[in-house]
Design a protein around this motif. Structure first.
Motif, mmCIF file in Angstrom:
data_model
loop_
_atom_site.group_PDB
_atom_site.id
_atom_site.type_symbol
_atom_site.label_atom_id
_atom_site.label_comp_id
_atom_site.label_asym_id
_atom_site.label_seq_id
_atom_site.Cartn_x
_atom_site.Cartn_y
_atom_site.Cartn_z
ATOM 1 N N LEU A 90 0.030 28.425 30.549
ATOM 2 C CA LEU A 90 1.539 28.543 30.274
ATOM 3 C C LEU A 90 2.099 29.503 29.338
ATOM 4 C CD1 LEU A 90 4.759 28.011 31.250
ATOM 5 C CD2 LEU A 90 4.550 25.788 29.763
ATOM 6 N N ARG A 91 1.338 29.083 27.998
ATOM 7 C CA ARG A 91 1.543 29.915 26.978
ATOM 8 C C ARG A 91 1.306 31.211 27.145
ATOM 9 N NH1 ARG A 91 -0.269 25.357 24.102
ATOM 10 N NH2 ARG A 91 -2.321 26.365 23.952
ATOM 11 N N ARG A 92 0.068 31.471 27.722
ATOM 12 C CA ARG A 92 -0.691 32.822 27.887
ATOM 13 C C ARG A 92 0.368 33.771 28.922
ATOM 14 N NH1 ARG A 92 -6.441 32.892 30.042
ATOM 15 N NH2 ARG A 92 -6.751 32.009 28.026
ATOM 16 N N GLU A 93 0.579 33.059 30.100
ATOM 17 C CA GLU A 93 1.440 33.843 30.885
ATOM 18 C C GLU A 93 2.841 33.970 30.672
ATOM 19 O OE1 GLU A 93 1.516 31.873 34.729
ATOM 20 O OE2 GLU A 93 -0.767 31.909 34.921
ATOM 21 N N VAL A 94 3.720 32.986 30.041
ATOM 22 C CA VAL A 94 4.855 33.338 29.614
ATOM 23 C C VAL A 94 5.101 34.205 28.363
ATOM 24 C CG1 VAL A 94 6.994 32.167 28.549
ATOM 25 C CG2 VAL A 94 5.660 31.158 30.390
ATOM 26 N N GLY A 95 3.834 34.384 27.441
ATOM 27 C CA GLY A 95 3.872 35.086 26.278
ATOM 28 C C GLY A 95 3.553 36.400 26.769
ATOM 29 N N ALA A 96 2.650 36.674 27.780
ATOM 30 C CA ALA A 96 2.668 38.113 28.298
ATOM 31 C C ALA A 96 3.937 38.600 29.248
ATOM 32 C CB ALA A 96 1.456 37.949 29.408
ATOM 33 N N ALA A 97 4.610 37.783 29.731
ATOM 34 C CA ALA A 97 5.825 38.457 30.466
ATOM 35 C C ALA A 97 7.049 38.521 29.421
ATOM 36 C CB ALA A 97 6.421 37.084 31.412
ATOM 37 N N SER A 144 16.130 40.275 23.879
ATOM 38 C CA SER A 144 15.324 40.163 23.171
ATOM 39 C C SER A 144 15.271 38.899 22.276
ATOM 40 C CB SER A 144 15.213 41.267 22.014
ATOM 41 O OG SER A 144 14.379 41.198 21.127
ATOM 42 N N THR A 145 16.373 38.477 21.740
ATOM 43 C CA THR A 145 16.745 37.217 21.135
ATOM 44 C C THR A 145 16.347 35.890 22.093
ATOM 45 O OG1 THR A 145 18.492 37.970 20.002
ATOM 46 C CG2 THR A 145 18.252 35.673 20.051
ATOM 47 N N LEU A 146 16.641 36.061 23.423
ATOM 48 C CA LEU A 146 16.337 35.083 24.534
ATOM 49 C C LEU A 146 14.878 34.880 24.672
ATOM 50 C CD1 LEU A 146 19.079 35.306 27.064
ATOM 51 C CD2 LEU A 146 19.011 33.714 25.408
ATOM 52 N N SER A 147 14.392 36.211 24.749
ATOM 53 C CA SER A 147 12.784 36.113 24.910
ATOM 54 C C SER A 147 11.892 35.370 23.554
ATOM 55 C CB SER A 147 12.272 37.673 25.007
ATOM 56 O OG SER A 147 12.544 38.091 24.080
ATOM 57 N N GLY A 148 12.536 35.631 22.430
ATOM 58 C CA GLY A 148 12.003 35.102 21.413
ATOM 59 C C GLY A 148 12.220 33.624 21.393
ATOM 60 N N ASP A 149 13.224 33.055 21.837
ATOM 61 C CA ASP A 149 13.513 31.784 22.013
ATOM 62 C C ASP A 149 12.548 30.996 23.118
ATOM 63 O OD1 ASP A 149 15.621 31.873 20.218
ATOM 64 O OD2 ASP A 149 17.165 32.071 21.707
ATOM 65 N N GLY A 204 12.158 47.648 36.205
ATOM 66 C CA GLY A 204 10.694 47.126 35.677
ATOM 67 C C GLY A 204 11.028 45.816 35.221
ATOM 68 N N ALA A 205 12.147 45.503 34.663
ATOM 69 C CA ALA A 205 12.454 44.197 33.921
ATOM 70 C C ALA A 205 12.532 43.265 34.850
ATOM 71 C CB ALA A 205 13.493 44.139 33.072
ATOM 72 N N GLY A 206 12.723 43.441 36.153
ATOM 73 C CA GLY A 206 12.515 42.160 37.113
ATOM 74 C C GLY A 206 14.186 41.547 37.261
ATOM 75 N N GLU A 207 14.206 40.289 37.142
ATOM 76 C CA GLU A 207 15.518 39.508 37.375
ATOM 77 C C GLU A 207 16.292 39.841 36.551
ATOM 78 O OE1 GLU A 207 16.433 38.160 40.082
ATOM 79 O OE2 GLU A 207 18.172 37.223 39.573
ATOM 80 N N GLY A 262 6.508 39.358 26.537
ATOM 81 C CA GLY A 262 6.176 40.669 25.818
ATOM 82 C C GLY A 262 6.525 41.910 26.406
ATOM 83 N N HIS A 263 6.401 41.927 27.759
ATOM 84 C CA HIS A 263 6.911 42.934 28.529
ATOM 85 C C HIS A 263 8.485 42.988 28.623
ATOM 86 C CE1 HIS A 263 2.891 43.921 30.092
ATOM 87 N NE2 HIS A 263 2.588 42.656 30.852
ATOM 88 N N ILE A 264 9.191 41.751 28.437
ATOM 89 C CA ILE A 264 10.466 41.775 28.350
ATOM 90 C C ILE A 264 10.991 42.358 26.990
ATOM 91 C CG2 ILE A 264 12.542 40.411 28.402
ATOM 92 C CD1 ILE A 264 11.355 38.642 30.457
ATOM 93 N N GLN A 265 10.453 42.007 26.138
ATOM 94 C CA GLN A 265 10.934 42.523 24.583
ATOM 95 C C GLN A 265 10.426 43.998 24.701
ATOM 96 O OE1 GLN A 265 8.440 40.120 22.103
ATOM 97 N NE2 GLN A 265 10.241 38.728 21.608
#
Length: 489
Positions: A210-217, A474-479, A346-349, A219-222
């Motif tokens: 979970l940490r790996r996949e969500v962290g990668a996703a 970007s703030t939401l992705s950090g949260d 490219g950012a998806g939903e 990162g792309h969002i950021q």
């Protein structure tokens, strides 16, 4: 094994594995408890059958001895029958005890009991025969028999040995049951620990994935949000520059509108002078000086018209330069909007809202480019009208020059002057008409410039909103990174 699967599938697989391990632990616990219960039941059965039956055998033996002694004292047939019934009950009890035994040593001890009881019964039979012959018992010494007591003690000792053996069997079975229960508990605890460790491993694996996949996703969002924020900032700067340029265009067009109105007024004055000149030429009431003054006035007006036309041409060129700048800004805005749309897709939903904003920006840029093209067309029309006006003014100027050169022949040339004045009048009417068309064109350019300025402000506002939304993303992705425990990048 989990590579390539979605996190939902991994979570379902982990839950299924945990469920299987839980069911396996439950089944193992039930089997172990059932095994312990079976062993306990066996102990209870042995204690409640073999031991009780053996104790009953001992009690029957004591009862038989008591009834036998009562017969010896009374000598009645009733006690003799009771004694015989006691023996039969004892022998039946021996059979029941043998049925409950499953130990060879206990069977042998029971055989010893049977043998000792038979010897004791034979000794008793001898004493019973003596007692039946004696009518009045004076002393027990009359019934003395050395075999009765040893055989009785032998029977009691054999029964005691049998009881001790059965008790030992019960204790051994109880100990085995306790040992098996201990083994079962140790097995359950060990197996439970293994299952807990397996469940903890599954949970750790799922948490890591979970940490790996969500962290990668995230990162792309950021990265996408940073690029989108930079593009929005660039777009906002372009919008501000475009708004400033449109303000300059609006100011220039306003000046052009004032100039065109001045030209219209001048054309009207020229037309009025031409009419007055024609009237003077037809009536002949005006003098040569008046004619000279009129010619000079016409020449001055024509020069003024030429100057206004030249100024109008310069303004048109300035407007063309500004329109080129607007077209370039619109093209840059369109390119930025297309880039923002690509990044948003490219950012998806999460980028759907940005795609809508970028599409609106692209439409505004298209409208701005269209308006710039319309302005370019109107400017070309204005330039054509200016060229026509300049040509007409040049004709008027030539006519005035010809009138000046032939001033000495003015008297003989009134008719020609009248014709020239008529031509000048027509030219001034053309100038007036061209000026009115120019005024209309300038007003349309002014309206288009206002629309372009409004579109530029809307573009700037949309760019600011896009920048704010990107920062919020970007703030939401950090949260989200904090939520899954990977930390902010």
């Amino acid at each position: 094994m989990m590579t390539g699967r979605t996190f939902g599938a991994k979570l379902a697989a982990g839950f299924g594995l945990t469920l299987v391990l839980t069911l396996l632990m439950t089944a193992t616990s039930v089997l172990a408890l059932r095994y312990v219960m079976t062993t306990k039941d066996k102990v209870v059965h042995t204690a409640s059958t073999s031991l009780i039956e053996a104790q009953t055998l001992n009690a029957l033996m004591e009862q038989r001895i008591g009834d036998y002694r009562a017969f010896l004292l009374s000598g009645t047939a009733e006690w003799l029958n009771t004694t015989n019934q006691d023996r039969r009950a004892f022998l039946d009890q021996v059979i029941r005890v043998r049925e409950t035994l499953d130990d060879d040593t206990a069977d042998k001890l029971l055989d010893t009991v049977s043998t000792a009881e038979a010897a004791h019964a034979a000794a008793i039979d001898e004493v019973v025969a003596k007692r039946q012959k004696i009518k009045s018992l004076v002393s027990t010494s009359q019934l003395s028999n050395d075999k009765v007591k040893p055989t009785r003690l032998a029977v009691q000792a054999a029964i005691t040995n049998l009881l001790n053996r059965i008790k030992k069997i019960v204790n051994d079975i109880r100990k085995q049951s306790s040992d098996r229960a201990t083994v079962a508990m140790i097995f359950i605890v060990g197996f439970g620990g293994l299952l807990v460790a397996s469940a903890a491993g599954v949970a750790w694996r799922l948490s890591r994935d979970l940490r790996r996949e969500v962290g990668a996703a995230v990162g792309h969002i950021q990265s996408s949000s940073s690029e989108l924020e930079a593009a929005a900032a660039q777009q906002a700067t372009g919008g501000r520059d475009q708004a400033s340029a449109m303000n300059e265009i609006t100011t220039t067009i306003s000046e052009l509108l004032i100039t065109s109105r001045q030209i219209a007024d001048s054309a009207q004055r020229v037309s009025k002078v031409a009419e007055d000149t024609a009237e003077a030429a037809r009536t002949g009431d005006a003098t040569i000086d008046q004619t000279r003054a009129s010619i000079n006035a016409i020449r001055a007006q024509v020069d003024q018209i030429v100057q206004h036309m030249l100024a109008l041409g310069e303004k048109s060129q300035q407007i063309g330069s500004v329109v080129d700048l607007v077209s370039e800004l619109a093209e840059q805005t369109n390119i930025l909007a297309i880039n923002a749309t690509i990044e948003a897709s490219g950012a998806g939903e999460w980028g759907r809202r940005f795609a809508v904003v970028a599409e609106e920006i692209r439409k505004l840029a298209d409208r701005t480019a269209g308006s710039a093209k319309e302005i370019r067309t109107l400017i070309d029309d204005v330039r054509g009208a200016v060229n026509t006006t300049v040509m007409a003014t040049e004709i008027g100027a030539k006519a005035v020059d010809a009138g000046s050169r032939q001033f000495d022949d003015a008297t003989n040339s009134f008719r020609r002057i009248a014709q020239l004045v008529a031509t000048t009048s027509d030219a001034t009417r053309e100038i007036e008409l061209s000026t009115k068309q120019q005024t209309t064109a300038v007003e349309q350019v002014n309206s288009a410039a206002s629309d372009t300025a409004r579109a530029s402000r809307e573009t700037e506002a949309s760019a600011v909103q896009t920048k704010q939304t990107a920062a919020h993303l970007s703030t939401l992705s950090g949260d989200l990174l904090d939520l899954v425990g990977t930390g902010r990048h």
